[in-house]
Write a protein that holds these residues in place. Structure first.
Motif, PDB file in Angstrom:
ATOM      1  N   ARG A  81       0.927  -1.416   0.266  1.00 22.89           N
ATOM      2  CA  ARG A  81       0.192  -0.032  -0.081  1.00 22.89           C
ATOM      3  C   ARG A  81       0.569   1.543  -0.305  1.00 22.89           C
ATOM      4  O   ARG A  81       0.487   2.602   0.033  1.00 22.89           O
ATOM      5  CB  ARG A  81      -0.705  -0.024   1.178  1.00 22.89           C
ATOM      6  N   ALA A  82       2.665   1.412  -0.117  1.00 20.63           N
ATOM      7  CA  ALA A  82       3.276   2.658  -0.221  1.00 20.63           C
ATOM      8  C   ALA A  82       3.127   2.889  -1.551  1.00 20.63           C
ATOM      9  O   ALA A  82       2.317   2.586  -2.261  1.00 20.63           O
ATOM     10  CB  ALA A  82       4.512   1.658  -0.197  1.00 20.63           C
ATOM     11  N   ARG A  83       2.988   4.447  -0.831  1.00 17.68           N
ATOM     12  CA  ARG A  83       2.801   5.564  -1.865  1.00 17.68           C
ATOM     13  C   ARG A  83       4.114   5.655  -2.977  1.00 17.68           C
ATOM     14  O   ARG A  83       3.808   6.584  -3.924  1.00 17.68           O
ATOM     15  CB  ARG A  83       2.189   7.217  -1.489  1.00 17.68           C
ATOM     16  N   ILE A  84       4.669   5.195  -2.632  1.00 17.93           N
ATOM     17  CA  ILE A  84       6.183   5.076  -3.176  1.00 17.93           C
ATOM     18  C   ILE A  84       6.482   3.519  -4.327  1.00 17.93           C
ATOM     19  O   ILE A  84       6.294   2.890  -3.750  1.00 17.93           O
ATOM     20  CB  ILE A  84       7.171   5.200  -2.577  1.00 17.93           C
ATOM     21  N   ALA A  85       6.137   3.733  -5.417  1.00 20.14           N
ATOM     22  CA  ALA A  85       5.805   2.829  -6.703  1.00 20.14           C
ATOM     23  C   ALA A  85       7.473   1.722  -6.511  1.00 20.14           C
ATOM     24  O   ALA A  85       6.374   0.269  -6.300  1.00 20.14           O
ATOM     25  CB  ALA A  85       6.498   3.490  -7.712  1.00 20.14           C
ATOM     26  N   ALA A  86       8.461   2.068  -6.254  1.00 24.04           N
ATOM     27  CA  ALA A  86       9.559   0.752  -6.487  1.00 24.04           C
ATOM     28  C   ALA A  86       8.967   0.710  -5.000  1.00 24.04           C
ATOM     29  O   ALA A  86       9.405  -1.037  -4.826  1.00 24.04           O
ATOM     30  CB  ALA A  86      10.355   1.860  -6.353  1.00 24.04           C
ATOM     31  N   VAL A  87       9.061   0.947  -3.609  1.00 26.67           N
ATOM     32  CA  VAL A  87       8.458   0.011  -2.467  1.00 26.67           C
ATOM     33  C   VAL A  87       7.109  -0.412  -3.242  1.00 26.67           C
ATOM     34  O   VAL A  87       7.067  -2.116  -2.913  1.00 26.67           O
ATOM     35  CB  VAL A  87       7.781   1.027  -1.500  1.00 26.67           C
ATOM     36  N   ARG A  88       5.768  -0.145  -3.399  1.00 28.06           N
ATOM     37  CA  ARG A  88       4.012  -0.675  -3.827  1.00 28.06           C
ATOM     38  C   ARG A  88       5.036  -1.515  -4.595  1.00 28.06           C
ATOM     39  O   ARG A  88       4.187  -3.043  -4.669  1.00 28.06           O
ATOM     40  CB  ARG A  88       3.669   0.299  -4.392  1.00 28.06           C
ATOM     41  N   ASP A  89       5.277  -1.333  -5.909  1.00 30.28           N
ATOM     42  CA  ASP A  89       5.905  -2.659  -6.778  1.00 30.28           C
ATOM     43  C   ASP A  89       6.683  -3.284  -6.511  1.00 30.28           C
ATOM     44  O   ASP A  89       6.460  -4.811  -7.430  1.00 30.28           O
ATOM     45  CB  ASP A  89       5.677  -1.747  -8.106  1.00 30.28           C
ATOM     46  N   ALA A  90       7.573  -3.369  -5.458  1.00 29.17           N
ATOM     47  CA  ALA A  90       8.406  -4.917  -4.954  1.00 29.17           C
ATOM     48  C   ALA A  90       7.626  -5.777  -4.689  1.00 29.17           C
ATOM     49  O   ALA A  90       6.586  -5.958  -4.340  1.00 29.17           O
ATOM     50  CB  ALA A  90       9.017  -4.657  -3.726  1.00 29.17           C
ATOM     51  N   GLU A  91       8.510  -7.355  -5.595  1.00 26.48           N
ATOM     52  CA  GLU A  91       7.959  -8.658  -4.805  1.00 26.48           C
ATOM     53  C   GLU A  91       8.427  -9.180  -4.240  1.00 26.48           C
ATOM     54  O   GLU A  91       9.843  -8.920  -3.934  1.00 26.48           O
ATOM     55  CB  GLU A  91       8.451  -9.939  -6.346  1.00 26.48           C
ATOM     56  N   VAL A  92       7.615  -9.157  -2.898  1.00 25.72           N
ATOM     57  CA  VAL A  92       8.112  -9.570  -1.474  1.00 25.72           C
ATOM     58  C   VAL A  92       8.569 -10.948  -1.143  1.00 25.72           C
ATOM     59  O   VAL A  92       7.203 -11.969  -1.181  1.00 25.72           O
ATOM     60  CB  VAL A  92       7.086  -8.472  -0.550  1.00 25.72           C
ATOM     61  N   THR A 111      12.509   3.485   5.391  1.00 29.64           N
ATOM     62  CA  THR A 111      13.842   2.604   5.277  1.00 29.64           C
ATOM     63  C   THR A 111      13.794   1.499   3.978  1.00 29.64           C
ATOM     64  O   THR A 111      14.502   1.733   3.052  1.00 29.64           O
ATOM     65  CB  THR A 111      14.057   1.670   6.258  1.00 29.64           C
ATOM     66  N   VAL A 112      12.692   1.466   3.785  1.00 31.35           N
ATOM     67  CA  VAL A 112      12.549   0.377   2.224  1.00 31.35           C
ATOM     68  C   VAL A 112      13.366   1.155   0.989  1.00 31.35           C
ATOM     69  O   VAL A 112      13.978   0.972   0.102  1.00 31.35           O
ATOM     70  CB  VAL A 112      11.704  -0.094   1.968  1.00 31.35           C
ATOM     71  N   ALA A 113      12.536   2.384   0.637  1.00 33.29           N
ATOM     72  CA  ALA A 113      12.364   3.130  -0.152  1.00 33.29           C
ATOM     73  C   ALA A 113      14.161   4.262  -0.664  1.00 33.29           C
ATOM     74  O   ALA A 113      14.536   3.873  -1.221  1.00 33.29           O
ATOM     75  CB  ALA A 113      11.533   4.573  -0.115  1.00 33.29           C
ATOM     76  N   GLU A 114      14.239   4.233   1.019  1.00 36.48           N
ATOM     77  CA  GLU A 114      16.066   4.571   0.658  1.00 36.48           C
ATOM     78  C   GLU A 114      16.988   3.673   0.965  1.00 36.48           C
ATOM     79  O   GLU A 114      18.159   3.999  -0.110  1.00 36.48           O
ATOM     80  CB  GLU A 114      15.850   5.009   2.348  1.00 36.48           C
ATOM     81  N   HIS A 115      16.737   2.264   0.501  1.00 38.98           N
ATOM     82  CA  HIS A 115      17.654   1.180   0.534  1.00 38.98           C
ATOM     83  C   HIS A 115      17.359   1.039  -0.656  1.00 38.98           C
ATOM     84  O   HIS A 115      18.718   0.709  -1.686  1.00 38.98           O
ATOM     85  CB  HIS A 115      17.700   0.727   1.627  1.00 38.98           C
ATOM     86  N   LEU A 116      16.435   0.709  -1.650  1.00 44.76           N
ATOM     87  CA  LEU A 116      16.051   0.419  -2.937  1.00 44.76           C
ATOM     88  C   LEU A 116      16.282   1.767  -3.764  1.00 44.76           C
ATOM     89  O   LEU A 116      17.190   1.625  -5.017  1.00 44.76           O
ATOM     90  CB  LEU A 116      14.310   0.634  -2.776  1.00 44.76           C
ATOM     91  N   SER A 117      16.108   3.046  -3.450  1.00 42.43           N
ATOM     92  CA  SER A 117      17.662   3.729  -4.044  1.00 42.43           C
ATOM     93  C   SER A 117      18.649   3.877  -4.081  1.00 42.43           C
ATOM     94  O   SER A 117      19.354   4.154  -5.235  1.00 42.43           O
ATOM     95  CB  SER A 117      16.723   5.326  -3.438  1.00 42.43           C
ATOM     96  N   ARG A 118      19.084   4.039  -3.083  1.00 41.19           N
ATOM     97  CA  ARG A 118      20.732   3.245  -2.947  1.00 41.19           C
ATOM     98  C   ARG A 118      21.405   2.963  -3.648  1.00 41.19           C
ATOM     99  O   ARG A 118      21.827   2.903  -4.647  1.00 41.19           O
ATOM    100  CB  ARG A 118      21.246   3.237  -1.362  1.00 41.19           C
ATOM    101  N   ARG A 119      20.215   1.189  -3.463  1.00 39.96           N
ATOM    102  CA  ARG A 119      21.061   0.516  -4.417  1.00 39.96           C
ATOM    103  C   ARG A 119      20.628   0.990  -5.664  1.00 39.96           C
ATOM    104  O   ARG A 119      21.766   0.258  -6.622  1.00 39.96           O
ATOM    105  CB  ARG A 119      20.573  -1.390  -4.346  1.00 39.96           C
ATOM    106  N   SER A 120      19.793   1.380  -6.649  1.00 39.81           N
ATOM    107  CA  SER A 120      19.427   1.334  -7.910  1.00 39.81           C
ATOM    108  C   SER A 120      20.483   2.224  -8.384  1.00 39.81           C
ATOM    109  O   SER A 120      21.078   2.270  -9.340  1.00 39.81           O
ATOM    110  CB  SER A 120      18.008   1.880  -8.460  1.00 39.81           C
ATOM    111  N   GLY A 121      21.031   2.878  -7.076  1.00 39.86           N
ATOM    112  CA  GLY A 121      22.179   4.463  -7.881  1.00 39.86           C
ATOM    113  C   GLY A 121      23.310   3.462  -8.290  1.00 39.86           C
ATOM    114  O   GLY A 121      23.870   3.588  -8.696  1.00 39.86           O
ATOM    115  N   GLN A 122      23.429   2.552  -6.641  1.00 40.53           N
ATOM    116  CA  GLN A 122      24.930   1.667  -6.793  1.00 40.53           C
ATOM    117  C   GLN A 122      25.040   1.140  -8.322  1.00 40.53           C
ATOM    118  O   GLN A 122      25.157   0.398  -9.173  1.00 40.53           O
ATOM    119  CB  GLN A 122      25.059   0.834  -6.499  1.00 40.53           C
TER     120      GLN A 122
END
Length: 141
Positions: free
Chosen positions: A27-38, A127-138
């Motif tokens: 239900r996250a408003r941030i697409a990268a988080v909401r669309d993640a496969e868990v 937290t999830v958004a921050e770390h996914l964003s960092r990883r994407s940048g790497q």
């Protein structure tokens, strides 16, 4: 992280907690988080099995599991002893142990971040958004 949706491995022994985390992320408003496969695992052994078979971008790792400490898995990943054949996933320790020495132990074991329990849904998503964003940048470098 690939161009596909990111993959998160939720390592948590409590079924209710796994269900709640999945619902919050979906239900996250941030697409990268909401669309993640868990994906999920309830023990260290099942987490190791998932990591051997699945490409994972981020691990939300409970520190107190029925078959040991999440720090063991974090250490194995940092040392490269969990053979995945893929880049090491980002690891966020999730624990109710909030003393400074607990945070330091998690970071020393190879965790990239730390999330205190109990946490607000917004803190989990951030937290999830921050770390996914960092990883994407790497991955782009």
């Amino acid at each position: 992280m690939t161009a596909e949706n990111p993959r998160i491995l939720l390592v948590e022994d409590e079924e209710l907690n796994r269900t709640l985390v999945k619902a919050v992320l979906a239900r996250a408003r941030i697409a990268a988080v909401r669309d993640a496969e868990v994906l999920d695992a309830s023990t260290l052994a099942s987490a190791r099995t998932r990591l051997a078979a699945e490409d994972v971008d981020l691990i939300l790792l409970d520190m107190n599991l029925p078959d040991g400490s999440g720090l063991a898995l974090a250490s194995e990943l940092a040392a490269g002893t969990v053979a995945t054949g893929r880049p090491r996933p980002t690891v966020v320790a999730v624990t109710a142990s909030v003393l400074p020495q607990d945070r330091e132990a998690a970071l020393q074991a190879g965790c990239d971040g730390f999330l205190d329990k109990p946490y607000a849904a917004a803190d989990l998503v951030a937290t999830v958004a921050e770390h996914l964003s960092r990883r994407s940048g790497q991955d782009r470098s």
